[in-house]
Motif scaffolding. Sequence first.
Motif, PDB file in Angstrom:
ATOM      1  N   GLU A  28       0.837  -1.210   0.000  1.00  0.00           N
ATOM      2  CA  GLU A  28       0.000   0.000   0.000  1.00  0.00           C
ATOM      3  C   GLU A  28       0.869   1.255   0.000  1.00  0.00           C
ATOM      4  N   ASP A  29       1.969   1.221   0.782  1.00  0.00           N
ATOM      5  CA  ASP A  29       2.885   2.367   0.817  1.00  0.00           C
ATOM      6  C   ASP A  29       3.508   2.609  -0.555  1.00  0.00           C
ATOM      7  N   ILE A  30       3.897   1.537  -1.221  1.00  0.00           N
ATOM      8  CA  ILE A  30       4.501   1.663  -2.557  1.00  0.00           C
ATOM      9  C   ILE A  30       3.503   2.278  -3.532  1.00  0.00           C
ATOM     10  N   GLN A  31       2.261   1.780  -3.469  1.00  0.00           N
ATOM     11  CA  GLN A  31       1.222   2.316  -4.352  1.00  0.00           C
ATOM     12  C   GLN A  31       0.960   3.785  -4.049  1.00  0.00           C
ATOM     13  N   ARG A  32       0.910   4.132  -2.764  1.00  0.00           N
ATOM     14  CA  ARG A  32       0.668   5.527  -2.367  1.00  0.00           C
ATOM     15  C   ARG A  32       1.810   6.431  -2.826  1.00  0.00           C
ATOM     16  N   ASP A  33       3.045   5.951  -2.648  1.00  0.00           N
ATOM     17  CA  ASP A  33       4.212   6.741  -3.073  1.00  0.00           C
ATOM     18  C   ASP A  33       4.217   6.935  -4.588  1.00  0.00           C
ATOM     19  N   PHE A  34       3.813   5.894  -5.299  1.00  0.00           N
ATOM     20  CA  PHE A  34       3.745   6.009  -6.760  1.00  0.00           C
ATOM     21  C   PHE A  34       2.725   7.074  -7.174  1.00  0.00           C
ATOM     22  N   GLU A  35       1.541   7.017  -6.566  1.00  0.00           N
ATOM     23  CA  GLU A  35       0.484   7.968  -6.917  1.00  0.00           C
ATOM     24  C   GLU A  35       0.845   9.394  -6.509  1.00  0.00           C
ATOM     25  N   ALA A  36       1.676   9.531  -5.446  1.00  0.00           N
ATOM     26  CA  ALA A  36       2.093  10.859  -5.008  1.00  0.00           C
ATOM     27  C   ALA A  36       3.203  11.422  -5.896  1.00  0.00           C
ATOM     28  N   THR A  37       3.881  10.558  -6.639  1.00  0.00           N
ATOM     29  CA  THR A  37       5.030  10.980  -7.447  1.00  0.00           C
ATOM     30  C   THR A  37       4.691  11.117  -8.925  1.00  0.00           C
ATOM     31  N   PHE A  38       3.897  10.191  -9.438  1.00  0.00           N
ATOM     32  CA  PHE A  38       3.610  10.141 -10.864  1.00  0.00           C
ATOM     33  C   PHE A  38       2.159  10.518 -11.155  1.00  0.00           C
ATOM     34  N   ASN A  39       1.937  10.994 -12.358  1.00  0.00           N
ATOM     35  CA  ASN A  39       0.585  11.198 -12.852  1.00  0.00           C
ATOM     36  C   ASN A  39       0.063   9.842 -13.318  1.00  0.00           C
ATOM     37  N   VAL A  40      -0.931   9.319 -12.615  1.00  0.00           N
ATOM     38  CA  VAL A  40      -1.394   7.951 -12.895  1.00  0.00           C
ATOM     39  C   VAL A  40      -2.088   7.844 -14.252  1.00  0.00           C
ATOM     40  N   GLU A  41      -2.398   8.975 -14.867  1.00  0.00           N
ATOM     41  CA  GLU A  41      -2.974   8.923 -16.210  1.00  0.00           C
ATOM     42  C   GLU A  41      -1.897   8.695 -17.270  1.00  0.00           C
ATOM     43  N   ASP A  42      -0.647   8.979 -16.896  1.00  0.00           N
ATOM     44  CA  ASP A  42       0.454   8.828 -17.861  1.00  0.00           C
ATOM     45  C   ASP A  42       1.343   7.625 -17.566  1.00  0.00           C
ATOM     46  N   TYR A  43       1.295   7.122 -16.299  1.00  0.00           N
ATOM     47  CA  TYR A  43       2.203   6.035 -15.916  1.00  0.00           C
ATOM     48  C   TYR A  43       1.437   4.935 -15.176  1.00  0.00           C
ATOM     49  N   ASN A  44       1.913   3.714 -15.354  1.00  0.00           N
ATOM     50  CA  ASN A  44       1.359   2.558 -14.654  1.00  0.00           C
ATOM     51  C   ASN A  44       2.409   1.959 -13.729  1.00  0.00           C
ATOM     52  N   LEU A  45       1.946   1.399 -12.622  1.00  0.00           N
ATOM     53  CA  LEU A  45       2.832   0.673 -11.707  1.00  0.00           C
ATOM     54  C   LEU A  45       2.371  -0.778 -11.619  1.00  0.00           C
ATOM     55  N   LYS A  46       3.330  -1.696 -11.767  1.00  0.00           N
ATOM     56  CA  LYS A  46       3.041  -3.115 -11.585  1.00  0.00           C
ATOM     57  C   LYS A  46       4.036  -3.673 -10.575  1.00  0.00           C
ATOM     58  N   ILE A  47       3.506  -4.298  -9.518  1.00  0.00           N
ATOM     59  CA  ILE A  47       4.349  -4.869  -8.465  1.00  0.00           C
ATOM     60  C   ILE A  47       4.393  -6.382  -8.664  1.00  0.00           C
ATOM     61  N   ASN A  48       5.593  -6.928  -8.778  1.00  0.00           N
ATOM     62  CA  ASN A  48       5.754  -8.354  -9.075  1.00  0.00           C
ATOM     63  C   ASN A  48       6.587  -9.052  -8.019  1.00  0.00           C
ATOM     64  N   GLY A  49       6.391 -10.360  -7.922  1.00  0.00           N
ATOM     65  CA  GLY A  49       7.178 -11.161  -6.995  1.00  0.00           C
ATOM     66  C   GLY A  49       6.285 -11.996  -6.103  1.00  0.00           C
ATOM     67  N   PHE A  50       6.905 -12.972  -5.441  1.00  0.00           N
ATOM     68  CA  PHE A  50       6.143 -13.854  -4.568  1.00  0.00           C
ATOM     69  C   PHE A  50       5.458 -13.081  -3.447  1.00  0.00           C
TER      70      PHE A  50
END
Length: 750
Positions: free
Chosen positions: A559-581
């Motif tokens: 959740e922190d990673i997602q929040r930091d991403f949304e606070a840093t990037f414009n979500v209309e221009d960039y996507n975040l994908k979190i991968n791993g076990f």
Amino acid sequence: MNKLKAIISTIIKFRIAIIMVLVLLMGVSAYQTINKLSVDNSLSIWFLEDDPSYKAYIDFQENFGSDEIFIAMLPVENAIGEIEINRLKKLHKTFEDLPYVKTTFSLAKAKYPIYANSKINFDNLYNPKRSEKGLKNLFSKLPNITSQLVTKDYRNQFFYIQLNPTPTIEAKRQDIAGEIRTILDKEFSNYYLTGPPVLNEAYSKGIYKESLTFGILTILVITILLLFMLPSKRYLIISLLSVAVPITLLFGLITSLGYALNMISMLIPTILMVYSVSDAVHIINIYHKEGILNKTLNKIDLLTIAIRKSLTPCFYTTLTTFVGYFALYLSPLPAFKNMGVFTCIGLLLSFILVYVITIIGFSFMTHNFEKAKPLLSLKKWNQNAFINWINSVTSQYKTSIIVGFSAILLFGIYSIFQVKIDTNSRDLLAEGTAKQDLRTVEVELGGSNRLQLNISTVNGDVILNRDAIKQLEDFQNRLEDNPFIASPVSVVTIKSFLEKRTPVLFQSNISEAKLKNTLAEVDSNDNSFFKLFSEDLSTAGFTLTLGEMKTSELEKVLEDIQRDFEATFNVEDYNLKINGFAVVFAQLNNFILETQFKSFFAAFFVAFLCLLIFIKRLRTTLLVLIPNLLPLAMLAIFMSLLDIPLDVTTAMITPIMLGIAMDDTIHLVHKYRRSKTIKGSPKNRMDNAMHYTGSALISTTIALVGGFLIIASSATPSVKDFGLLCAVTVAIALITDIFYLPALLKKFDK
């Protein structure tokens, strides 16, 4: 009655043939089990193959590299000494020749970027021509990378072995860790080895060892308890065979179908043993009592009466327990589904075979019922006096009992909402070398699990423009501030290093084309252990290190990673994908919650219908159902007060305990209802039922508690909690059946 008598006569007539068939089947099953029994605690047993998160995880491994990584921490005299580096080079060559290894990484293989002649070249991070001071100075400029290669005191090196994607190594998984250790043993007398494959191997070995231990201890405990519980020592062999035959046949079936034990199914033998012996004790108890009451009957008639009187309650107790386990099939987790199905098959085998075995066993016995006595007994324990005391208490103080137990029930309902849903990955691992190595490595490294973040442009453009780089830098700074995240590595890490050594590269007057071309070169094949970009440069990767943690903590990190991403990037221009076990593991909480709701309500509904059909009166059914909820309420109270969460092991506890709690109730109510033809008040009928079934209820509860306490002796904290909670719940179920249930029926069942 005549049909039952005919069936019993047929079984006795062909008893030698039946014995020979059972011996043959047991022999085949034992052979299959010895030769084919295996342990599988891999990721695939926790998720369906078509599960979107599992498929996404496998796709990630194919595209960005597997996070199935061995981490070896190697104690050395000098982590940057030439002799030590040469040993690492030798390891690289040996491990990379193995078919299941994708790549390896260490200080001996690490590269760092150098800008020269208008392009970026990569040179060895370790160079024997550099002085020790020069090497340490260089390392200090790449802290997020070098901290994963050597410890701060330069007394340990880290060596990474990245395996091929999970599906390609599953068949050989059990042998891989052993081969890795054999190679390391040749070069190092002392080392620490951890990582997901090591932990998986430790789970599997622990499961196999504890399954054998639980099985042996359960047999010993049941044998000792039976010597106290059975009316005569001559019934002992019948009881033990009633336990051994169904379990042997079940495991023969499991191994023949190619299934393996896992952290959940390892509990099947112990659970089935105590269930089988419970039915056997009830049947033997009724047979013995009827033998005392009906001295003139021949053996077949006596068997017919005993089987008829035990069949209905044993059928319904098996049915309610069956429902409790079959409800696990509604779980989205394959491990629970398999546990539910195979335990149900075992229950059916136990129910059928316990009658066949007891009938054949009784047919060989000649018995003087009145002179029979247990081999072991507690001389000061007077069971009849104890039951008389219970009957007196539930008659004189029924209102007080109802008020007190009902108050506990209400508090238990409140406590349900206080129980946490959380899985601590370390609690799935017993104390031992693997757990100690994990702690040691994580103290130095900050974690042992890999998480890959991919940030991509929505329109597919290259992500190396000046604005994007600035946002990537801000995002990495936020990641580095998160206490749960260690050593994030990305293009920002390389840019920061180049910027310090060649400031002119990133001056404001440098064109974006030049900036893009410069940074596009940093994703070198030589540094493939860290995936910095996708092939089309539209995606930038961040490789993070996480420690072993609870799913609740993991959810917060995500959740922190997602929040930091949304606070840093414009979500209309960039996507975040979190991968791993870690992403897949974090979803266990949702699956556990889903398992609880589906399995409990399914079990509760079917159990209510069974009771209604059995009792045939709605009022009495509701009165009988209330005490069966109290053990579950007490379970919630204990879990809340002791801070024991619902996790991957305890998640199956409520439907199972609901089925178990109803077993004693059904035996008691069966005799209570069967006495209806005798004129008298509910008090008289209940007192009579307690005298007839009370000793069997106490005996079977002792057997169940003993079996679950064996599970509670597990070295695995999560399994230990499961066994302890089950033992306590079963004991409370007996208390409610002999106090709360009689008080309710005596007061309200008019």
